[in-house]
Design a protein around this motif. Sequence first.
Motif, PDB file in Angstrom:
ATOM      1  N   ILE A  83      49.205  46.459  40.475  1.00  0.00           N
ATOM      2  CA  ILE A  83      48.393  45.303  40.096  1.00  0.00           C
ATOM      3  C   ILE A  83      46.929  45.685  40.250  1.00  0.00           C
ATOM      4  O   ILE A  83      46.469  46.037  41.342  1.00  0.00           O
ATOM      5  CB  ILE A  83      48.727  44.075  40.948  1.00  0.00           C
ATOM      6  N   GLY A  84      46.190  45.614  39.157  1.00  0.00           N
ATOM      7  CA  GLY A  84      44.789  46.008  39.145  1.00  0.00           C
ATOM      8  C   GLY A  84      44.593  47.278  38.347  1.00  0.00           C
ATOM      9  O   GLY A  84      45.484  48.144  38.315  1.00  0.00           O
ATOM     10  N   VAL A  85      43.459  47.373  37.690  1.00  0.00           N
ATOM     11  CA  VAL A  85      43.139  48.555  36.888  1.00  0.00           C
ATOM     12  C   VAL A  85      41.711  48.984  37.188  1.00  0.00           C
ATOM     13  O   VAL A  85      40.766  48.251  36.913  1.00  0.00           O
ATOM     14  CB  VAL A  85      43.299  48.271  35.375  1.00  0.00           C
ATOM     15  N   ASN A  86      41.583  50.139  37.794  1.00  0.00           N
ATOM     16  CA  ASN A  86      40.291  50.786  38.011  1.00  0.00           C
ATOM     17  C   ASN A  86      40.548  52.242  38.379  1.00  0.00           C
ATOM     18  O   ASN A  86      41.667  52.736  38.220  1.00  0.00           O
ATOM     19  CB  ASN A  86      39.471  50.059  39.092  1.00  0.00           C
ATOM     20  N   ALA A  87      39.531  52.938  38.868  1.00  0.00           N
ATOM     21  CA  ALA A  87      39.681  54.360  39.206  1.00  0.00           C
ATOM     22  C   ALA A  87      40.726  54.559  40.305  1.00  0.00           C
ATOM     23  O   ALA A  87      41.511  55.514  40.266  1.00  0.00           O
ATOM     24  CB  ALA A  87      38.337  54.943  39.631  1.00  0.00           C
ATOM     25  N   GLU A  88      40.741  53.648  41.300  1.00  0.00           N
ATOM     26  CA  GLU A  88      41.721  53.784  42.373  1.00  0.00           C
ATOM     27  C   GLU A  88      43.133  53.593  41.852  1.00  0.00           C
ATOM     28  O   GLU A  88      44.059  54.326  42.236  1.00  0.00           O
ATOM     29  CB  GLU A  88      41.444  52.776  43.483  1.00  0.00           C
ATOM     30  N   ALA A  89      43.338  52.638  40.966  1.00  0.00           N
ATOM     31  CA  ALA A  89      44.657  52.392  40.403  1.00  0.00           C
ATOM     32  C   ALA A  89      45.156  53.605  39.620  1.00  0.00           C
ATOM     33  O   ALA A  89      46.321  53.994  39.728  1.00  0.00           O
ATOM     34  CB  ALA A  89      44.621  51.163  39.499  1.00  0.00           C
ATOM     35  N   CYS A  90      44.270  54.231  38.857  1.00  0.00           N
ATOM     36  CA  CYS A  90      44.665  55.429  38.111  1.00  0.00           C
ATOM     37  C   CYS A  90      44.954  56.591  39.049  1.00  0.00           C
ATOM     38  O   CYS A  90      45.851  57.399  38.799  1.00  0.00           O
ATOM     39  CB  CYS A  90      43.575  55.810  37.120  1.00  0.00           C
TER      40      CYS A  90
ATOM     41  N   HIS B  93      47.479  43.250  34.787  1.00  0.00           N
ATOM     42  CA  HIS B  93      46.047  42.949  34.733  1.00  0.00           C
ATOM     43  C   HIS B  93      45.842  41.643  33.990  1.00  0.00           C
ATOM     44  O   HIS B  93      46.554  41.358  33.012  1.00  0.00           O
ATOM     45  CB  HIS B  93      45.276  44.080  34.043  1.00  0.00           C
ATOM     46  N   ASP B  94      44.868  40.848  34.418  1.00  0.00           N
ATOM     47  CA  ASP B  94      44.702  39.495  33.877  1.00  0.00           C
ATOM     48  C   ASP B  94      43.870  39.445  32.609  1.00  0.00           C
ATOM     49  O   ASP B  94      43.953  38.466  31.857  1.00  0.00           O
ATOM     50  CB  ASP B  94      44.071  38.578  34.935  1.00  0.00           C
ATOM     51  N   THR B  95      43.040  40.468  32.334  1.00  0.00           N
ATOM     52  CA  THR B  95      42.139  40.381  31.185  1.00  0.00           C
ATOM     53  C   THR B  95      42.500  41.336  30.054  1.00  0.00           C
ATOM     54  O   THR B  95      42.277  41.023  28.889  1.00  0.00           O
ATOM     55  CB  THR B  95      40.684  40.654  31.633  1.00  0.00           C
ATOM     56  N   GLN B  96      43.057  42.490  30.382  1.00  0.00           N
ATOM     57  CA  GLN B  96      43.402  43.434  29.325  1.00  0.00           C
ATOM     58  C   GLN B  96      44.669  42.999  28.604  1.00  0.00           C
ATOM     59  O   GLN B  96      45.591  42.459  29.215  1.00  0.00           O
ATOM     60  CB  GLN B  96      43.582  44.845  29.894  1.00  0.00           C
ATOM     61  N   PRO B  97      44.757  43.227  27.303  1.00  0.00           N
ATOM     62  CA  PRO B  97      45.926  42.769  26.523  1.00  0.00           C
ATOM     63  C   PRO B  97      47.174  43.563  26.863  1.00  0.00           C
ATOM     64  O   PRO B  97      47.120  44.729  27.250  1.00  0.00           O
ATOM     65  CB  PRO B  97      45.496  43.002  25.071  1.00  0.00           C
ATOM     66  N   VAL B  98      48.327  42.912  26.710  1.00  0.00           N
ATOM     67  CA  VAL B  98      49.617  43.555  26.956  1.00  0.00           C
ATOM     68  C   VAL B  98      49.791  44.728  26.000  1.00  0.00           C
ATOM     69  O   VAL B  98      49.533  44.616  24.796  1.00  0.00           O
ATOM     70  CB  VAL B  98      50.766  42.549  26.792  1.00  0.00           C
ATOM     71  N   GLY B  99      50.248  45.858  26.523  1.00  0.00           N
ATOM     72  CA  GLY B  99      50.497  47.035  25.704  1.00  0.00           C
ATOM     73  C   GLY B  99      49.346  48.018  25.649  1.00  0.00           C
ATOM     74  O   GLY B  99      49.527  49.138  25.155  1.00  0.00           O
TER      75      GLY B  99
ATOM     76  N   THR C 157      43.649  47.463  45.867  1.00  0.00           N
ATOM     77  CA  THR C 157      42.800  46.425  46.468  1.00  0.00           C
ATOM     78  C   THR C 157      41.368  46.443  45.965  1.00  0.00           C
ATOM     79  O   THR C 157      40.732  45.396  45.876  1.00  0.00           O
ATOM     80  CB  THR C 157      42.799  46.575  47.997  1.00  0.00           C
ATOM     81  N   SER C 158      40.848  47.643  45.644  1.00  0.00           N
ATOM     82  CA  SER C 158      39.458  47.699  45.185  1.00  0.00           C
ATOM     83  C   SER C 158      39.289  47.093  43.797  1.00  0.00           C
ATOM     84  O   SER C 158      38.164  46.856  43.352  1.00  0.00           O
ATOM     85  CB  SER C 158      38.954  49.142  45.185  1.00  0.00           C
ATOM     86  N   ALA C 159      40.400  46.837  43.098  1.00  0.00           N
ATOM     87  CA  ALA C 159      40.336  46.247  41.763  1.00  0.00           C
ATOM     88  C   ALA C 159      40.610  44.747  41.775  1.00  0.00           C
ATOM     89  O   ALA C 159      40.576  44.113  40.716  1.00  0.00           O
ATOM     90  CB  ALA C 159      41.342  46.941  40.842  1.00  0.00           C
ATOM     91  N   LEU C 160      40.878  44.178  42.961  1.00  0.00           N
ATOM     92  CA  LEU C 160      41.267  42.774  43.048  1.00  0.00           C
ATOM     93  C   LEU C 160      40.323  41.986  43.926  1.00  0.00           C
ATOM     94  O   LEU C 160      39.713  42.530  44.864  1.00  0.00           O
ATOM     95  CB  LEU C 160      42.698  42.668  43.609  1.00  0.00           C
TER      96      LEU C 160
ATOM     97  N   ARG D  38      39.620  39.009  46.764  1.00  0.00           N
ATOM     98  CA  ARG D  38      40.300  38.633  48.004  1.00  0.00           C
ATOM     99  C   ARG D  38      41.306  37.511  47.756  1.00  0.00           C
ATOM    100  O   ARG D  38      42.438  37.547  48.261  1.00  0.00           O
ATOM    101  CB  ARG D  38      39.271  38.208  49.043  1.00  0.00           C
ATOM    102  N   ASP D  39      40.924  36.510  46.984  1.00  0.00           N
ATOM    103  CA  ASP D  39      41.824  35.383  46.711  1.00  0.00           C
ATOM    104  C   ASP D  39      43.063  35.835  45.938  1.00  0.00           C
ATOM    105  O   ASP D  39      44.162  35.305  46.153  1.00  0.00           O
ATOM    106  CB  ASP D  39      41.086  34.296  45.932  1.00  0.00           C
ATOM    107  N   ASP D  40      42.897  36.816  45.032  1.00  0.00           N
ATOM    108  CA  ASP D  40      44.048  37.317  44.272  1.00  0.00           C
ATOM    109  C   ASP D  40      45.051  38.002  45.202  1.00  0.00           C
ATOM    110  O   ASP D  40      46.271  37.818  45.065  1.00  0.00           O
ATOM    111  CB  ASP D  40      43.575  38.296  43.194  1.00  0.00           C
ATOM    112  N   ILE D  41      44.540  38.805  46.145  1.00  0.00           N
ATOM    113  CA  ILE D  41      45.419  39.513  47.081  1.00  0.00           C
ATOM    114  C   ILE D  41      46.178  38.521  47.944  1.00  0.00           C
ATOM    115  O   ILE D  41      47.394  38.636  48.136  1.00  0.00           O
ATOM    116  CB  ILE D  41      44.597  40.485  47.952  1.00  0.00           C
ATOM    117  N   LEU D  42      45.467  37.516  48.470  1.00  0.00           N
ATOM    118  CA  LEU D  42      46.112  36.507  49.310  1.00  0.00           C
ATOM    119  C   LEU D  42      47.151  35.726  48.522  1.00  0.00           C
ATOM    120  O   LEU D  42      48.226  35.384  49.041  1.00  0.00           O
ATOM    121  CB  LEU D  42      45.060  35.569  49.895  1.00  0.00           C
ATOM    122  N   GLY D  43      46.857  35.452  47.260  1.00  0.00           N
ATOM    123  CA  GLY D  43      47.803  34.709  46.434  1.00  0.00           C
ATOM    124  C   GLY D  43      49.094  35.470  46.200  1.00  0.00           C
ATOM    125  O   GLY D  43      50.189  34.907  46.271  1.00  0.00           O
TER     126      GLY D  43
END
Length: 503
Positions: A181-188, A209-215, A247-250, A252-257
Amino acid sequence: MMNSSLTKMEALVDRPLGSRMEILQRGVSKAMQWRMFGLSLLASDFVMLLAASRLAFFVRFEAGLPIFQLYVVANPVYYFRLLLILAPIWMIIYAVLGLYKRENLLGGVHEYSLVFRGTTIGLLLVFVAGFLQPELVIARGWMLSTWGFSFLLVSFGRFWLRRAVYSLRSRGYFLAGAVIIGVNAEACSLAEQLTSWTRSGLHLLGFIHDTQPVGSRVFRRLSILGSTKDLESILQTYDVEEIILATSALRRDDILGIFSRYGVRSDVNVRLSSGLFEIITTGLNVKEFAYVPLVGVNRVRLTGTNRVMKLLLDYGLTIPVLVLISPVLLLLAVLVRLGSKGPIIYRRRVMGVNGRQFDAFKFRTMYSNGDAILEQHPRLKEELARNHKLKDDPRVTPIGRFMRRYSLDELPQLFNVLRREMSLAGPRMISPQEVPMYNQWAINLLTVPPGITGLWQVSGRSDVSYEERVRMDMYYIRNWTIWLDLQLLWQTVPVVLRGRGAY
């Protein structure tokens, strides 16, 4: 072997997602796979305990060793009946320690440390029982031998079962579906680690990811599976067992959720990355200031008891080995001197703990005018600058090529171990010029002493790519235990004798 397994896993990863899931779910169900493995563990442990007892009986009463009282006569039936009681007790102790739980299996040498602990506890319980019940007569030599052989044989059985599972994982079995969950340099970076280490048991399916399109493609053939709103349906559709939070791509509220929704569920595990992926390898410590717990990063990887255990292992093996091979060292020194002009010992400037540089000793394997020889081969010079290794190096002498093949040129590094500059097992030593090639991992590399042998040595030696060496060094630092060192030293012997991958 590692390259072959990696190729098979990459072939699995490169398939379309639906095809990959069909492979993962074919044949025997996951629950049945683990149930069969658990039964295999129970059978292996029981058989190995029986074998350890019989071997101990032979050593104590039949081998005629002078360290034991030879006039003692023992009834083998009595000891066999005794073991039929002790073996289940030992296995119950193993179970209490978690040796049949999935989270403690197939994850490294931690399993062997639990076997050692459980076997030792069983031994202590027998001694206590003998003290409380004087009529329980057991030969101490048999008991101690049973303890030692039990640890070795049970570990041996589990070792080969683990290798069988590793082989099956490359074919799609014993894998747990995972999403990041999350997309950034750490996720890759997480994705690269998980897809490259085929023995982890995690099969990475994609990203949330919440903003990038599926696929949309994120890393290699891994793409966005959906948003966090679709997480429940994704877990069910793809049989996901592991949720990994970058975590660096999310927020705090998203992680807790996510933790509030899935943190206590039994069918899925939520894993939290450090957010400091580059420096977390060294280990953390927590200290309170004014009742506030603050997390600190260790300057070195090994502290306290771990440091003492590694030192004892290094000195306990190095000193007797040096005494035994001193004639070999003298012979090699004479051969180097007769083979070509120049010093016998070559000093290579390398990096040590916390960036302290030192000279690593090796028998000289090159001609003294090696630089001039290399200038005549521009292509090889470029290859050396790129990989820091040459397979067909014209600078190497004939005796040097022989010593390199069987790692004999590295024997003088045992003196570096005595000087506490190196260790018998550890990351590959590097020159100051190589530090930038480790990029963000360089801060971790210098937290432990370099080793004469290591994961790179037992996994292909010079045939391993530079990127794989870096990955193996980081794995060693992150997962170090004294059992990992013992395993590497044990595996090094046949690798060196075969002489493969050394040049």
